[in-house]
Design an enzyme around this catalytic site. Structure first.
Site, PDB file in Angstrom:
ATOM      1  N   HIS A 120      -0.891  -0.926  -4.443  1.00 64.32           N
ATOM      2  CA  HIS A 120      -2.627  -0.081  -3.362  1.00 64.32           C
ATOM      3  C   HIS A 120      -2.387   0.354  -2.721  1.00 64.32           C
ATOM      4  O   HIS A 120      -2.108   1.430  -2.642  1.00 64.32           O
ATOM      5  CB  HIS A 120      -2.838  -1.685  -1.951  1.00 64.32           C
ATOM      6  N   MET A 131     -11.686  -5.439   4.827  1.00 64.99           N
ATOM      7  CA  MET A 131     -10.883  -5.043   6.263  1.00 64.99           C
ATOM      8  C   MET A 131     -10.852  -6.063   6.936  1.00 64.99           C
ATOM      9  O   MET A 131     -11.415  -5.526   7.930  1.00 64.99           O
ATOM     10  CB  MET A 131     -11.541  -3.893   6.249  1.00 64.99           C
ATOM     11  N   ASP A 166      -5.442   3.564  -1.859  1.00 64.53           N
ATOM     12  CA  ASP A 166      -5.855   3.518  -1.245  1.00 64.53           C
ATOM     13  C   ASP A 166      -6.656   4.921  -1.343  1.00 64.53           C
ATOM     14  O   ASP A 166      -6.276   6.252  -1.060  1.00 64.53           O
ATOM     15  CB  ASP A 166      -5.938   3.352   0.474  1.00 64.53           C
ATOM     16  N   GLY A 201      -9.534   3.913   7.074  1.00 63.75           N
ATOM     17  CA  GLY A 201      -8.705   4.852   7.156  1.00 63.75           C
ATOM     18  C   GLY A 201      -7.816   5.560   7.029  1.00 63.75           C
ATOM     19  O   GLY A 201      -7.588   6.583   7.465  1.00 63.75           O
ATOM     20  N   PHE A 202      -7.416   5.274   8.282  1.00 61.43           N
ATOM     21  CA  PHE A 202      -6.183   5.031   8.947  1.00 61.43           C
ATOM     22  C   PHE A 202      -4.482   3.875   8.460  1.00 61.43           C
ATOM     23  O   PHE A 202      -5.134   3.302   8.950  1.00 61.43           O
ATOM     24  CB  PHE A 202      -5.918   5.950  10.021  1.00 61.43           C
ATOM     25  N   HIS A 223      -8.754   0.692  -4.371  1.00 59.84           N
ATOM     26  CA  HIS A 223      -9.478   0.480  -2.937  1.00 59.84           C
ATOM     27  C   HIS A 223     -10.007   1.509  -2.987  1.00 59.84           C
ATOM     28  O   HIS A 223      -8.981   3.277  -2.281  1.00 59.84           O
ATOM     29  CB  HIS A 223      -8.535   0.293  -1.529  1.00 59.84           C
ATOM     30  N   MET A 243      -9.034   8.285  -0.429  1.00 63.51           N
ATOM     31  CA  MET A 243      -9.899   8.382   0.347  1.00 63.51           C
ATOM     32  C   MET A 243     -10.359   9.939   0.501  1.00 63.51           C
ATOM     33  O   MET A 243      -9.901  10.761   0.028  1.00 63.51           O
ATOM     34  CB  MET A 243      -9.058   8.218   2.349  1.00 63.51           C
ATOM     35  N   GLY A 274       1.063  -1.622   4.262  1.00 62.76           N
ATOM     36  CA  GLY A 274       1.680  -0.475   3.849  1.00 62.76           C
ATOM     37  C   GLY A 274       2.644  -0.689   4.860  1.00 62.76           C
ATOM     38  O   GLY A 274       3.774  -0.684   3.991  1.00 62.76           O
ATOM     39  N   SER A 275       2.841  -0.799   5.922  1.00 68.36           N
ATOM     40  CA  SER A 275       4.145   0.082   6.985  1.00 68.36           C
ATOM     41  C   SER A 275       4.534  -1.156   7.113  1.00 68.36           C
ATOM     42  O   SER A 275       6.221  -0.962   7.142  1.00 68.36           O
ATOM     43  CB  SER A 275       3.063   0.320   7.789  1.00 68.36           C
ATOM     44  N   SER A 286       1.417  -0.920  -0.658  1.00 67.90           N
ATOM     45  CA  SER A 286       0.112   0.077  -0.262  1.00 67.90           C
ATOM     46  C   SER A 286       0.615   1.009  -0.120  1.00 67.90           C
ATOM     47  O   SER A 286       1.809   1.659   0.447  1.00 67.90           O
ATOM     48  CB  SER A 286      -0.865   0.626   1.243  1.00 67.90           C
ATOM     49  N   MET A 288     -12.165   3.703  -0.889  1.00 72.75           N
ATOM     50  CA  MET A 288     -12.973   4.401   0.225  1.00 72.75           C
ATOM     51  C   MET A 288     -13.251   5.288   0.101  1.00 72.75           C
ATOM     52  O   MET A 288     -12.897   6.609   0.862  1.00 72.75           O
ATOM     53  CB  MET A 288     -11.962   4.723   1.360  1.00 72.75           C
ATOM     54  N   ASP A 297      -6.325  -6.430   3.879  1.00 69.43           N
ATOM     55  CA  ASP A 297      -6.419  -5.602   4.558  1.00 69.43           C
ATOM     56  C   ASP A 297      -6.641  -4.660   6.027  1.00 69.43           C
ATOM     57  O   ASP A 297      -6.777  -4.356   6.275  1.00 69.43           O
ATOM     58  CB  ASP A 297      -7.071  -4.281   3.561  1.00 69.43           C
ATOM     59  N   GLY A 298      -5.085  -4.489   6.055  1.00 71.06           N
ATOM     60  CA  GLY A 298      -5.602  -3.524   7.517  1.00 71.06           C
ATOM     61  C   GLY A 298      -4.155  -4.742   8.463  1.00 71.06           C
ATOM     62  O   GLY A 298      -4.172  -5.760   9.058  1.00 71.06           O
ATOM     63  N   GLY A 299      -3.172  -4.192   9.274  1.00 69.45           N
ATOM     64  CA  GLY A 299      -2.418  -4.378   9.676  1.00 69.45           C
ATOM     65  C   GLY A 299      -1.757  -5.926   9.442  1.00 69.45           C
ATOM     66  O   GLY A 299      -1.221  -6.382  10.188  1.00 69.45           O
TER      67      GLY A 299
END
Length: 220
Positions: free
Chosen positions: A31, A135, A33, A140-141, A64, A35, A195-196, A8, A66, A173-175
């Site tokens: 990816h 998700m 994002d 959002g973040f 994606h 928003m 992402g991170s 991401s 959002m 997606d996420g964490g």
């Protein structure tokens, strides 16, 4: 399904997006994002950035959305060259029409569900999608902690997809990290947004390889 990694760019340096994209040549997708500060409490990027990034990289873009009006905007992302465009079930007013428009424009069509949205009511839409995105954080973040409560839903989604022939990709997606990707793969996911864990690493390319290897071990 083969494991696919979609880093991401939300976690990348926005001033150096072309360079950041080039840093992960072993990724399957990038990816993106999108928003709008309406559907989610954050504002990121939009069509102009996608159009510019498309010119700067050969890597397919996994957009994606959002956003509050995906029915209006999703086709334009497909026209801008996105390889995949995902809309949120919670925001779409005419999901079947929009998903078909995305496909008609040559992109893969995805449907995303927030953590608290059940997957079962959307079983009948599996024939209209190429990818189902679950998700694993509240949208959002970036940088949020993975929500283990979503894992049973990933398993149920895998069962539904397999029941319909297994053609649909199952994305989370996420964490997503080296640890959580294993749990997601065990539950049945095959496409992973990180992402991170990628762009926050000292060596993003090596991070992609590490994530892929972990998912392949867990999913085998």
């Amino acid at each position: 399904m083969a494991v696919q990694i979609s880093p991401s760019i939300l976690a990348a340096d926005f001033a150096r997006l072309a360079d950041e994209a080039a840093a992960v040549p072993n990724a399957d997708w990038l990816h993106v994002d999108v928003m709008d500060y309406h559907f989610v409490p954050n504002l990121t990027l939009g069509l102009p950035v996608v159009e510019s990034l498309r010119k700067a990289t050969d890597k397919p873009l996994d957009c994606h959305l959002m956003i509050a009006e995906p029915d209006r905007w999703a086709p334009q992302y497909a026209e801008a060259g996105a390889g995949s465009v995902t809309i949120h079930a919670e925001a779409a007013r005419a999901p079947v029409r929009t998903l078909r428009e995305i496909r008609a424009l040559g992109a893969r069509a995805g449907l995303a569900l927030n953590p608290a949205t059940a997957v079962e009511p959307f079983e009948d839409l599996l024939g209209e999608v190429d990818m189902l995105l679950l998700m694993t954080v509240e949208p959002g973040f970036g940088g949020q902690k993975f929500l283990d409560v979503v894992l049973p839903k990933v398993r149920r989604a895998r069962e539904l997809v397999d029941r319909h022939g297994g053609r649909v990709w199952l994305q989370v997606d996420g964490g997503v990290t080296g640890e959580t990707i294993e749990r997601c793969a065990e539950a049945g996911a095959d496409v992973f947004v990180a992402g991170s864990a990628v762009f926050g690493a000292s060596d993003p390319m090596a991070a992609v390889d590490t994530l892929r290897a972990a998912a392949e071990r867990a999913g085998s």
